[in-house]
Design an enzyme around this catalytic site. Structure first.
Site, PDB file in Angstrom:
ATOM      1  N   GLU A  21       0.968  -1.160  -0.155  1.00 20.51           N
ATOM      2  CA  GLU A  21      -0.036   0.015  -0.172  1.00 20.51           C
ATOM      3  C   GLU A  21       0.705   1.159  -0.036  1.00 20.51           C
ATOM      4  O   GLU A  21       0.689   2.056  -0.520  1.00 20.51           O
ATOM      5  CB  GLU A  21      -1.069   0.154   1.062  1.00 20.51           C
ATOM      6  N   HIS A  62     -11.936  -6.216   8.158  1.00 23.65           N
ATOM      7  CA  HIS A  62     -12.715  -6.007   6.844  1.00 23.65           C
ATOM      8  C   HIS A  62     -13.975  -5.037   7.295  1.00 23.65           C
ATOM      9  O   HIS A  62     -14.854  -4.928   6.530  1.00 23.65           O
ATOM     10  CB  HIS A  62     -13.169  -7.381   6.396  1.00 23.65           C
TER      11      HIS A  62
END
Lengths: 344, 416
Positions: free
Chosen positions: A79, A149
């Site tokens: 990322e 999540h």
């Protein structure tokens, strides 16, 4: 500002009337906004982990075939590199839609976002900037996501000057706001509540349109209490408002839409009218964006308040799979807060 | 990566003969199967490219790769880098600026590499590349205005000293966060490939910055996405007080280039000719083959890390003198060469040093007298247009200053 808002809303409605609209879900709406962005400007790219085949949530389906693998592509699983790569592309004059696969995984890129993306314009006196960058990430509870999540991360970034944060509540908002975010010349974090990708369906104009960044939406008018929230919470606020209406409590529901810079005019006008305010978000209550709103609203509306500002938020725990229904700011908690604030 | 292929080979091992097959798995180079575990550690080392010897002579297979005029331009930038460093370092010690960072010993690494690039190549610096900045046109006055944080500083005094930028000469701003820029350069290199441009992006970084996650990300991204990017690592032996022996266990930084699948070269970073030639070849490779190149320039940090550091506390006694002896240092070595070619002499050298010193001293005197920008510039350049909350904060701040003028140093700011 008011004129700009009226014009933007009008152009969206005009688009729908003139060219028709289709009932689609939020995922498809986002796909269309990205397709339009890639079509509009040859120097726009879309990339991220697994974006090439269509993305883990299918938001980029068909786009690689249509625009080619140079413009719609996968990146390695990293990322920090993903966002840094976008900075370099912005410097080279490209517009960038960078997808982080889950907002929970944005943290390796925190340094690049806070120390580079947000500061690029300031430290170069606007010679260069990352205004061409939109960082998209699915966020918020999905029913079975657990700790990694389900996170809502807007508060971490709201504290960093120079960023713009947008969260849509449904397909119509998602397409219009994402289109605006791409056109915006400031870096935008666009968090997409993943549960709404398929669950949220609505009429969306077929043609391109924008909705204004920095403008909240009064989704339901009311007179007794102002409810402020965003994303998935908007539907919950509306359900709670229905229930409270049955108890003769009239709720005005505001979707903030842009977290920073937030729409102080709409919010304060509403709170001055109702005199009561409940702020709600999934993110944990401590130092959530509700804390900032609460502090700011009481500074500006103190003499109009009939009750303390209330916050109905996620607990200060990590997101627990087994206890999700108690963790989240549920409709019953919103109803309870509404009653408490009304009878203060 | 190739398709499946079976090859029968016989191997001798301790007198016994084996049949072996090769097959391709995904994502690895062609490999044999073996039946005895074997752990590998290295790729066999990297030779160091050296073309200009410490005695000032070129290797026999090497010609001077630039014109006399260019050679003197490079040398001039190197000497200016040294002279400006000495004066600005002193200025910090005298309290005239708050902070400074020298480039002593690394003048060839940045100047000669930059000289081999094209003007359109976009450079992301770290902070120890003054020679590069000078080659691209940074002036003494710009150096002083930046270090003084005055109203003529491009960044309007918002950043620390030495945070130079050259918008019209394709040099990004120096910033304090370490290594973040290394992963940004590939994004531009990717754009240049898509555009079909004769252009590379360049990231300079040190041996310490090479440890940052961003630097490792950068190498992988650039190689996978085929970016026209040069990674130039100045391995100068130290990251503040941390010697390279505490920084990494591998074969310098060059070894990582191989791991990420990139063309890599190791160069004597104090050798102007080798640095120039290697960079020129790397650039050509990058634009032609449309892929990145890693250059590791071996050099030595002669000065302290910055003015906040005192390296005598951690550097072994005599180390600096040892490393500076016998023509190892870049300015001395290149000067020997220029003198041997009849392009330079001691008198010219003395005059150049004096001229450089004069430039920076004059700039310093002018720069210190300038005012800081008006504080409204705290709020500009945050967004493309001023949002409501910053307008409100700005107005509140200005109102507060007006009511409390005696409590602030208002005279230091333009029009306050």
């Amino acid at each position: 500002m008011q004129a700009v808002r009226r014009q933007a809303a009008a152009s969206a409605k005009l688009a729908a009337r003139r060219w028709g609209s289709t009932e689609i879900n939020m995922c498809t709406a986002i796909n269309h906004a990205m397709r339009d962005a890639l079509k509009r400007n040859d120097k726009t790219v879309l990339y991220g982990e697994d974006v090439g085949f269509g993305g883990v949530f299918r938001c980029s389906v068909g786009l690689r075939d249509q625009f080619g693998k140079d413009r719609v592509f996968n990146t390695p699983v990293n990322e920090q590199g993903l966002i840094a790569f976008g900075v370099g592309l912005c410097v080279a004059g490209y517009d960038v839609i960078a997808e982080i696969q889950f907002a929970d995984y944005i943290f390796p890129a925190f340094d690049q976002i806070v120390n580079e993306v947000a500061k690029y314009r300031y430290r170069t006196s606007s010679t260069w900037n990352c205004g061409g960058m939109v960082i998209r990430a699915p966020c918020s509870a999905v029913g079975h996501g657990s700790m990694y999540h389900s996170q809502s991360v807007e508060a971490f970034f709201s504290h960093c000057p120079g960023l713009t944060i947008v969260i849509p509540r449904g397909p119509y908002q998602a397409k219009g706001l994402l289109t605006a975010a791409v056109k915006e010349r400031n870096p935008v974090l666009f968090f997409e509540p993943k549960i709404l990708y398929r669950n949220s369906v609505g009429e969306v104009p077929d043609e391109e349109y924008s909705l204004p960044i920095g403008q909240a939406d009064v989704v339901r008018s009311g007179t007794d209490i102002t409810f402020i929230g965003w994303g998935t919470q908007v539907a919950k606020m509306l359900t709670a408002a229905d229930e409270l209406a049955g108890k003769d409590i009239s709720i005005e529901v505001i979707d903030l839409q842009t977290i920073v810079p937030w729409d102080v005019e709409t919010v304060t006008a509403s709170v001055k009218k109702t005199g009561r305010c409940v702020i709600t978000h999934e993110a944990p209550v401590t130092s959530g964006f509700g804390a900032e709103l609460s502090a700011s609203i009481q500074e500006r509306c103190f003499l109009h308040l009939e009750a303390p500002i209330s916050r109905v938020c996620g607990q200060d725990t990590h997101f627990p799979l087994a206890f999700e229904e108690f963790y989240l700011p549920s409709v019953p908690r919103l109803v309870e807060a509404g009653e408490k604030v009304m009878h203060f | 990566m190739k398709g499946r292929r079976e090859v029968l080979r016989t191997l001798a091992f301790g007198g016994r003969r084996f049949k072996a097959q090769t097959a391709a798995f995904c994502g690895i180079r062609e490999s044999e199967f073996v039946c005895t575990p074997e752990f590998r550690r290295d790729c066999g080392g990297f030779p160091v490219l050296r073309q200009l010897n410490p005695d000032g002579t070129l290797e026999s297979n090497v010609d001077m790769p630039f014109s006399a005029e260019e050679a003197l331009k490079i040398y001039g930038c190197m000497v200016r880098s040294r002279e400006y460093d000495m004066v600005m370092n002193d200025a910090q010690r005298q309290g005239r600026i708050t902070f400074y960072c020298t480039n002593l010993g690394e003048e060839a690494a940045s100047t000669a590499s930059c000289a081999a690039m094209q003007p359109q190549d976009m450079i992301w610096p770290q902070y120890r590349e003054l020679g590069m900045y000078l080659y691209r046109g940074l002036t003494a006055q710009q150096i002083v205005d930046c270090c003084s944080g005055n109203e003529d500083d491009h960044a309007q005094g918002r950043a620390l000293p030495v945070h130079y930028i050259l918008p019209d000469a394709n040099v990004q701003v120096t910033k304090a966060v370490l290594g973040t820029h290394v992963a940004q350069a590939p994004g531009a290199g990717y754009a240049y490939r898509l555009n079909g441009e004769d252009r590379v992006s360049v990231a300079y970084f040190g041996d310490g910055a090479a440890s940052e996650g961003d630097a490792l990300s950068a190498l992988n991204y650039a190689a996978v996405l085929k970016c026209q990017t040069l990674f130039i690592c100045r391995n100068n032996g130290y990251s503040i007080s941390t010697p390279v022996s505490d920084q990494y266990a591998g074969d310098g930084i060059a070894g990582r280039g191989l791991a990420f699948g990139m063309a890599t070269i190791r160069v004597d970073g104090n050798d102007v000719v080798a640095v120039y030639n290697a960079t020129r070849a790397a650039r050509l490779h990058s634009v032609t083959e449309k892929e990145p190149v890693l250059l590791e320039l071996m050099t030595y940090r002669v000065g302290d890390h910055t003015t906040s550091d005192d390296s005598s506390v951690y550097r072994p006694k005599g180390e600096i003198e040892g490393r500076c002896a016998d023509g190892e240092m870049p300015i001395e070595r290149f000067r020997s060469f220029l003198v041997s070619k009849g392009l330079w002499d001691a008198e010219k050298d003395k005059a150049l040093a004096a001229e450089a010193r004069g430039e920076i001293v004059t700039a310093m005197r002018a720069g210190e007298k300038k005012k800081k920008p008006h504080p409204q510039h705290m709020f500009t350049d945050m967004y493309d247009e001023l949002p409501w909350h910053l307008r409100e904060q700005r107005d509140n701040m200005l109102e507060h200053i007006e009511k409390n003028r005696s409590k602030y140093n208002v005279a230091n700011y333009r029009d306050l």
